[in-house]
Design a protein around this motif. Structure first.
Motif, short mmCIF file in Angstrom:
data_model
loop_
_atom_site.label_atom_id
_atom_site.label_comp_id
_atom_site.label_asym_id
_atom_site.label_seq_id
_atom_site.Cartn_x
_atom_site.Cartn_y
_atom_site.Cartn_z
N UNK A 1 -21.49 -7.79 15.75
CA UNK A 1 -20.74 -8.20 16.95
C UNK A 1 -20.71 -9.72 17.09
N UNK A 2 -19.59 -10.22 17.57
CA UNK A 2 -19.44 -11.65 17.87
C UNK A 2 -19.41 -11.81 19.38
N UNK A 3 -20.16 -12.77 19.90
CA UNK A 3 -20.21 -12.99 21.34
C UNK A 3 -20.16 -14.49 21.61
N UNK A 4 -20.11 -14.85 22.91
CA UNK A 4 -19.96 -16.25 23.32
C UNK A 4 -18.75 -16.88 22.63
N UNK A 5 -17.62 -16.18 22.64
CA UNK A 5 -16.42 -16.60 21.92
C UNK A 5 -15.60 -17.53 22.82
N UNK A 6 -15.29 -18.70 22.30
CA UNK A 6 -14.54 -19.71 23.05
C UNK A 6 -13.46 -20.29 22.14
N UNK A 7 -12.20 -20.30 22.66
CA UNK A 7 -11.06 -20.79 21.89
C UNK A 7 -10.47 -22.01 22.59
N UNK A 8 -10.30 -23.10 21.84
CA UNK A 8 -9.54 -24.26 22.29
C UNK A 8 -8.28 -24.33 21.45
N UNK A 9 -7.10 -24.36 22.11
CA UNK A 9 -5.85 -24.35 21.37
C UNK A 9 -4.86 -25.37 21.90
N UNK A 10 -3.98 -25.84 21.01
CA UNK A 10 -2.95 -26.81 21.38
C UNK A 10 -1.64 -26.45 20.69
N UNK A 11 -0.54 -26.49 21.46
CA UNK A 11 0.81 -26.23 20.96
C UNK A 11 1.60 -27.51 21.14
N UNK A 12 2.18 -28.05 20.04
CA UNK A 12 2.82 -29.36 20.09
C UNK A 12 4.21 -29.34 19.45
N UNK B 1 -4.49 -32.16 28.14
CA UNK B 1 -4.45 -30.76 28.59
C UNK B 1 -4.10 -29.80 27.46
N UNK B 2 -4.84 -28.71 27.39
CA UNK B 2 -4.65 -27.71 26.33
C UNK B 2 -5.12 -26.36 26.85
N UNK B 3 -4.98 -25.35 26.03
CA UNK B 3 -5.37 -23.98 26.41
C UNK B 3 -6.83 -23.73 26.06
N UNK B 4 -7.55 -23.18 27.02
CA UNK B 4 -8.96 -22.81 26.83
C UNK B 4 -9.10 -21.33 27.16
N UNK B 5 -9.58 -20.55 26.21
CA UNK B 5 -9.68 -19.09 26.37
C UNK B 5 -11.11 -18.65 26.08
N UNK B 6 -11.66 -17.85 26.99
CA UNK B 6 -12.96 -17.21 26.77
C UNK B 6 -12.72 -15.73 26.47
N UNK B 7 -13.28 -15.26 25.38
CA UNK B 7 -13.06 -13.89 24.93
C UNK B 7 -14.37 -13.11 25.05
N UNK B 8 -14.27 -11.87 25.51
CA UNK B 8 -15.46 -11.03 25.61
C UNK B 8 -15.95 -10.66 24.22
N UNK B 9 -17.09 -10.03 24.15
CA UNK B 9 -17.70 -9.67 22.86
C UNK B 9 -16.74 -8.86 22.00
N UNK B 10 -16.64 -9.26 20.75
CA UNK B 10 -15.81 -8.54 19.78
C UNK B 10 -16.71 -7.79 18.81
N UNK B 11 -16.63 -6.49 18.82
CA UNK B 11 -17.34 -5.69 17.84
C UNK B 11 -16.51 -5.62 16.56
N UNK B 12 -17.11 -5.22 15.44
CA UNK B 12 -16.35 -5.18 14.19
C UNK B 12 -15.03 -4.44 14.34
N UNK B 13 -13.98 -5.04 13.83
CA UNK B 13 -12.57 -4.59 13.85
C UNK B 13 -11.89 -4.84 15.19
N UNK B 14 -12.60 -5.25 16.23
CA UNK B 14 -11.97 -5.55 17.53
C UNK B 14 -11.14 -6.82 17.44
N UNK B 15 -10.10 -6.91 18.28
CA UNK B 15 -9.26 -8.11 18.35
C UNK B 15 -8.87 -8.37 19.79
N UNK B 16 -8.45 -9.58 20.07
CA UNK B 16 -8.03 -9.97 21.41
C UNK B 16 -6.84 -10.92 21.29
N UNK B 17 -5.79 -10.70 22.12
CA UNK B 17 -4.60 -11.52 22.05
C UNK B 17 -4.46 -12.44 23.25
#
Length: 238
Positions: free
Chosen positions: A116-127, A142-158
């Motif tokens: 499992x993956x946890x403490x998932x944090x995404x910083x993204x920029x579209x230019x 300014x950019x996009x900041x996304x916090x994702x809940x725990x991802x178990x194997x094969x899980x994904x989040x959009x």
């Protein structure tokens, strides 16, 4: 006169005779050590100490080899069992015109590992990037900041990475920007970094992709975008 001769005779009678040697004396040089003739060199070597030294050296060498083997086995186990979070992205169409409404680029993160993956944090920029330069790869504005809940194997989040102006607001591509894109003067780029943890520690993944819409063939300075894709352990590079 007669008495003087007697004194001379008396003196001659007391002279010591020279020593004589009835047998020749052949003297051999003494050996360096008294026991050298009885103890050859291989008996004089302290074999016990030599063998003890060899044993100590062999033990140290075995310990070093065992440590490196254990480290490699542990690393291989972690690589096989750890979490691996990767990016996926929506493919944009090949055409863009004045009727196109675009203000974000859809992305996903997926755990393709075995933990499992946890403490998932995404910083993204579209230019929107001029054709002659690379993406900024900066999250200082300014950019996009996304916090994702725990991802178990094969899980994904959009989620979506928003196209933002210098103010903290979502920006929709304007008609003038669409004209620059179709004329080949600029291109779109989206990049992001995800940091996460698993049972083995912190990890990170970097992602970048781009899209051009020139009506005529053109060249774009997007090589750095492709080269930016990478992954690693610990803290993500700044």
């Amino acid at each position: 006169m007669e008495s003087a001769d007697n004194e001379s005779d008396a003196t001659d009678q007391h002279e010591a005779p020279e020593p004589s040697h009835p047998f020749p004396m052949n003297m051999n040089p003494a050996p360096d050590r008294a026991d050298a003739t009885n103890n050859p060199w291989y008996k004089r070597v302290p074999w016990r100490r030599v063998l003890e030294g060899i044993g100590v050296i062999a033990g140290i060498g075995y310990a070093v080899v065992t440590y490196f083997q254990w480290r490699d086995l542990r690393h291989n186990f972690e690589v096989d069992q750890r979490a691996w979070v990767r990016f996926g992205y929506a493919t944009l169409g090949d055409k863009i015109d004045e009727k196109t409404v675009m203000n974000a680029w859809p992305l996903t993160v997926q755990n393709v590992g075995k933990s499992p993956a946890f403490a998932i944090l995404v910083n993204g920029q579209f230019e929107i990037v001029p054709k002659t330069v690379a993406p900024s790869f900066s999250f200082s504005r300014p950019h996009t900041l996304v916090q994702v809940s725990t991802l178990f194997p094969t899980d994904s989040s959009g989620f979506s990475i928003a196209l933002q102006s210098n103010s903290d607001t979502v920006h929709t591509i304007s008609i003038d920007e669409i004209h620059d894109l179709t004329a080949g003067r600029s291109y779109l780029a989206v990049f992001a970094v995800v940091t996460y943890q698993d049972q083995f520690g912190p990890h990170w993944t970097r992602f970048c992709t781009w899209k051009g819409f020139p009506e005529k063939p053109g060249n774009f300075s997007a090589r750095d975008c492709v080269a930016w894709n990478s992954a690693g352990d610990g803290e993500a590079p700044k």
